[in-house]
Design a protein around this motif. Structure first.
Motif, mmCIF file in Angstrom:
data_model
loop_
_atom_site.group_PDB
_atom_site.id
_atom_site.type_symbol
_atom_site.label_atom_id
_atom_site.label_comp_id
_atom_site.label_asym_id
_atom_site.label_seq_id
_atom_site.Cartn_x
_atom_site.Cartn_y
_atom_site.Cartn_z
ATOM 1 N N LEU A 41 0.835 -1.188 0.000
ATOM 2 C CA LEU A 41 0.000 0.000 0.000
ATOM 3 C C LEU A 41 0.874 1.243 0.000
ATOM 4 N N SER A 42 0.393 2.267 -0.681
ATOM 5 C CA SER A 42 1.077 3.554 -0.701
ATOM 6 C C SER A 42 0.130 4.631 -0.202
ATOM 7 N N CYS A 43 0.692 5.631 0.417
ATOM 8 C CA CYS A 43 -0.076 6.775 0.893
ATOM 9 C C CYS A 43 0.699 8.026 0.503
ATOM 10 N N THR A 44 0.127 8.784 -0.398
ATOM 11 C CA THR A 44 0.795 9.969 -0.903
ATOM 12 C C THR A 44 0.076 11.215 -0.412
ATOM 13 N N ALA A 45 0.854 12.184 -0.001
ATOM 14 C CA ALA A 45 0.303 13.414 0.532
ATOM 15 C C ALA A 45 0.354 14.530 -0.504
ATOM 16 N N SER A 46 -0.660 15.352 -0.464
ATOM 17 C CA SER A 46 -0.670 16.554 -1.290
ATOM 18 C C SER A 46 -0.941 17.744 -0.385
ATOM 19 N N LYS A 47 -0.596 18.910 -0.849
ATOM 20 C CA LYS A 47 -0.770 20.170 -0.132
ATOM 21 C C LYS A 47 0.090 20.280 1.101
ATOM 22 N N ASP A 48 0.968 19.337 1.316
ATOM 23 C CA ASP A 48 1.915 19.408 2.422
ATOM 24 C C ASP A 48 2.907 18.271 2.252
ATOM 25 N N THR A 49 3.863 18.202 3.112
ATOM 26 C CA THR A 49 4.867 17.164 2.999
ATOM 27 C C THR A 49 4.776 16.197 4.176
ATOM 28 N N VAL A 50 4.889 14.917 3.882
ATOM 29 C CA VAL A 50 4.757 13.912 4.944
ATOM 30 C C VAL A 50 5.881 14.008 5.965
ATOM 31 N N SER A 51 6.987 14.653 5.601
ATOM 32 C CA SER A 51 8.098 14.742 6.536
ATOM 33 C C SER A 51 7.744 15.574 7.761
ATOM 34 N N ASN A 52 6.643 16.319 7.692
ATOM 35 C CA ASN A 52 6.220 17.120 8.842
ATOM 36 C C ASN A 52 5.468 16.299 9.875
ATOM 37 N N TYR A 53 5.105 15.048 9.541
ATOM 38 C CA TYR A 53 4.135 14.319 10.342
ATOM 39 C C TYR A 53 4.621 12.939 10.767
ATOM 40 N N ARG A 54 4.074 12.496 11.875
ATOM 41 C CA ARG A 54 4.042 11.062 12.174
ATOM 42 C C ARG A 54 2.972 10.462 11.261
ATOM 43 N N MET A 55 3.255 9.298 10.688
ATOM 44 C CA MET A 55 2.310 8.633 9.796
ATOM 45 C C MET A 55 1.914 7.286 10.373
ATOM 46 N N GLY A 56 0.679 6.907 10.117
ATOM 47 C CA GLY A 56 0.197 5.625 10.626
ATOM 48 C C GLY A 56 -0.688 4.918 9.624
ATOM 49 N N TRP A 57 -0.827 3.618 9.812
ATOM 50 C CA TRP A 57 -1.755 2.803 9.040
ATOM 51 C C TRP A 57 -2.736 2.128 9.993
ATOM 52 N N PHE A 58 -3.991 2.164 9.616
ATOM 53 C CA PHE A 58 -5.065 1.517 10.348
ATOM 54 C C PHE A 58 -5.909 0.724 9.362
ATOM 55 N N ARG A 59 -6.773 -0.134 9.886
ATOM 56 C CA ARG A 59 -7.735 -0.818 9.035
ATOM 57 C C ARG A 59 -9.058 -0.954 9.769
ATOM 58 N N GLN A 60 -10.103 -1.138 8.978
ATOM 59 C CA GLN A 60 -11.427 -1.293 9.555
ATOM 60 C C GLN A 60 -12.212 -2.294 8.738
ATOM 61 N N ALA A 61 -12.622 -3.361 9.394
ATOM 62 C CA ALA A 61 -13.470 -4.368 8.777
ATOM 63 C C ALA A 61 -14.927 -4.062 9.141
ATOM 64 N N PRO A 62 -15.871 -4.523 8.342
ATOM 65 C CA PRO A 62 -17.286 -4.248 8.626
ATOM 66 C C PRO A 62 -17.679 -4.689 10.030
ATOM 67 N N GLY A 63 -18.306 -3.781 10.763
ATOM 68 C CA GLY A 63 -18.764 -4.079 12.107
ATOM 69 C C GLY A 63 -17.712 -3.947 13.183
ATOM 70 N N ASN A 64 -16.481 -3.624 12.768
ATOM 71 C CA ASN A 64 -15.378 -3.503 13.734
ATOM 72 C C ASN A 64 -14.927 -2.062 13.884
ATOM 73 N N GLU A 65 -14.249 -1.797 14.978
ATOM 74 C CA GLU A 65 -13.643 -0.487 15.154
ATOM 75 C C GLU A 65 -12.384 -0.380 14.302
ATOM 76 N N ARG A 66 -11.958 0.849 14.082
ATOM 77 C CA ARG A 66 -10.724 1.059 13.331
ATOM 78 C C ARG A 66 -9.552 0.567 14.173
ATOM 79 N N GLU A 67 -8.718 -0.252 13.559
ATOM 80 C CA GLU A 67 -7.654 -0.976 14.256
ATOM 81 C C GLU A 67 -6.284 -0.445 13.870
ATOM 82 N N PHE A 68 -5.455 -0.165 14.870
ATOM 83 C CA PHE A 68 -4.078 0.274 14.634
ATOM 84 C C PHE A 68 -3.266 -0.863 14.034
#
Length: 123
Positions: A20-47
């Motif tokens: 998976l790729s995550c590309t940022a626009s209107k700013d640079t990712v170097s300014n931020y902590r980045m994370g990945w989460f997922r969410q399956a149907p009926g579940n909470e968003r999972e780190f």
């Protein structure tokens, strides 16, 4: 304000891999902590994983440790999630997020979210 766009999701068989790729626009990712989460149907968003602004510190959920790898290329303004040995229970919508927090395991640590990309693992 940063806008995040995920890509790379799709359908894969058990044991397969996706990046998976995550590309940022209107700013640079170097300014931020980045994370990945997922969410399956009926579940909470999972780190899943997080990486600090320099890429020197990473953290993973136990459920993906050893199978998933987070990385970032600040020159390309992109964060990646390499997913190996995929299982049917990995099926979900995957989201990337950006934030300023020193921590990264909770959704409230992040200020900006992408729209998500679907990952489906067939058995």
């Amino acid at each position: 304000q940063v806008q995040l766009v995920e890509s790379g999701g799709g359908l894969v068989q058990t044991g397969g891999s996706l990046r998976l790729s995550c590309t940022a626009s209107k700013d640079t990712v170097s300014n931020y902590r980045m994370g990945w989460f997922r969410q399956a149907p009926g579940n909470e968003r999972e780190f899943l994983s997080t990486i600090d602004w320099s890429g020197g510190s990473t953290d993973y959920a136990d459920s993906v440790k050893g199978r998933f790898t987070i990385s970032r290329d600040n020159a390309k303004n992109t964060v990646y999630l390499q997913m190996n040995s995929l299982k049917p229970e990995d099926t979900a919508v995957y989201y990337c997020a950006a934030g300023y927090s020193l921590s990264g395991r909770r959704t409230f640590h992040y200020d900006y979210w992408g729209q998500g990309t679907q990952v489906t693992v067939s058995s």
